[in-house]
Write an enzyme that holds these catalytic residues in place. Structure first.
Site: not given
Length: 166
Positions: A66-67, A119, A123
């Site tokens: 994940h970026p 984190f 979403a």
């Protein structure tokens, strides 16, 4: 891609497809080798079973896919640069106020500094304000609790991506 196509593609092509859903190499390999799946439900169930057997380093490898949100500009750009399977997962962030974006960027930096990984939150359907509230609620956790939380969120993400895949 249909489930039939996924079942009948080459091992390397299957690995590439599964890598779009989760970047843990152990998970990807286990998913590709387990083919053919009799149904989407059996594939999703197997994905969870594999995930549950992985260790911390496998989870961290998946999180690295994940970026990272490092500042407000990367936060804004993050969602424009995600792959097709990730599209729409975090679109609510694009409508966030600068105040929320700044708080998210700071919270993400604080989270990374505390836990050593970014984190992770599924979403889909959440506004930026809701994600900020989740981030702030999780920051007081200890690392073991947060690793478990992040692993569960990653599981939700790959489940959604698998469903989009087929």
């Amino acid at each position: 891609m249909s489930l039939d196509n996924l079942n009948n593609t080459t091992l390397e092509q299957a690995k590439h497809s599964f890598m779009q859903c989760c970047t843990s190499s152990q998970w990807v390999n286990a998913m590709a080798i387990a083919r053919p799946f009799s149904s989407i439900e059996s594939m999703l169930k197997h994905a969870d079973a594999v995930w549950d057997k992985l260790n911390e380093s496998d989870y961290l490898e998946a999180f690295e896919g994940h970026p990272q949100i490092g500042n407000v500009n990367t936060l804004r750009a993050k969602y424009a640069n995600t792959k097709a399977l990730a599209s729409g997962e975090q679109s609510a962030v694009q409508e966030a106020s600068d105040q929320v974006l700044h708080a998210l960027a700071k919270g993400n930096t604080d989270y990374l500094n505390k836990f050593g990984f970014i984190f992770i939150v599924c979403a889909t359907g959440k506004t930026a304000s809701q994600m900020l509230a989740l981030l702030e609620a999780r920051l007081p956790n200890n690392r073991a609790t947060e690793l478990a939380n992040a692993a569960e969120e990653q599981r939700k993400i790959f489940q959604l991506r698998l469903e989009k895949l087929v």
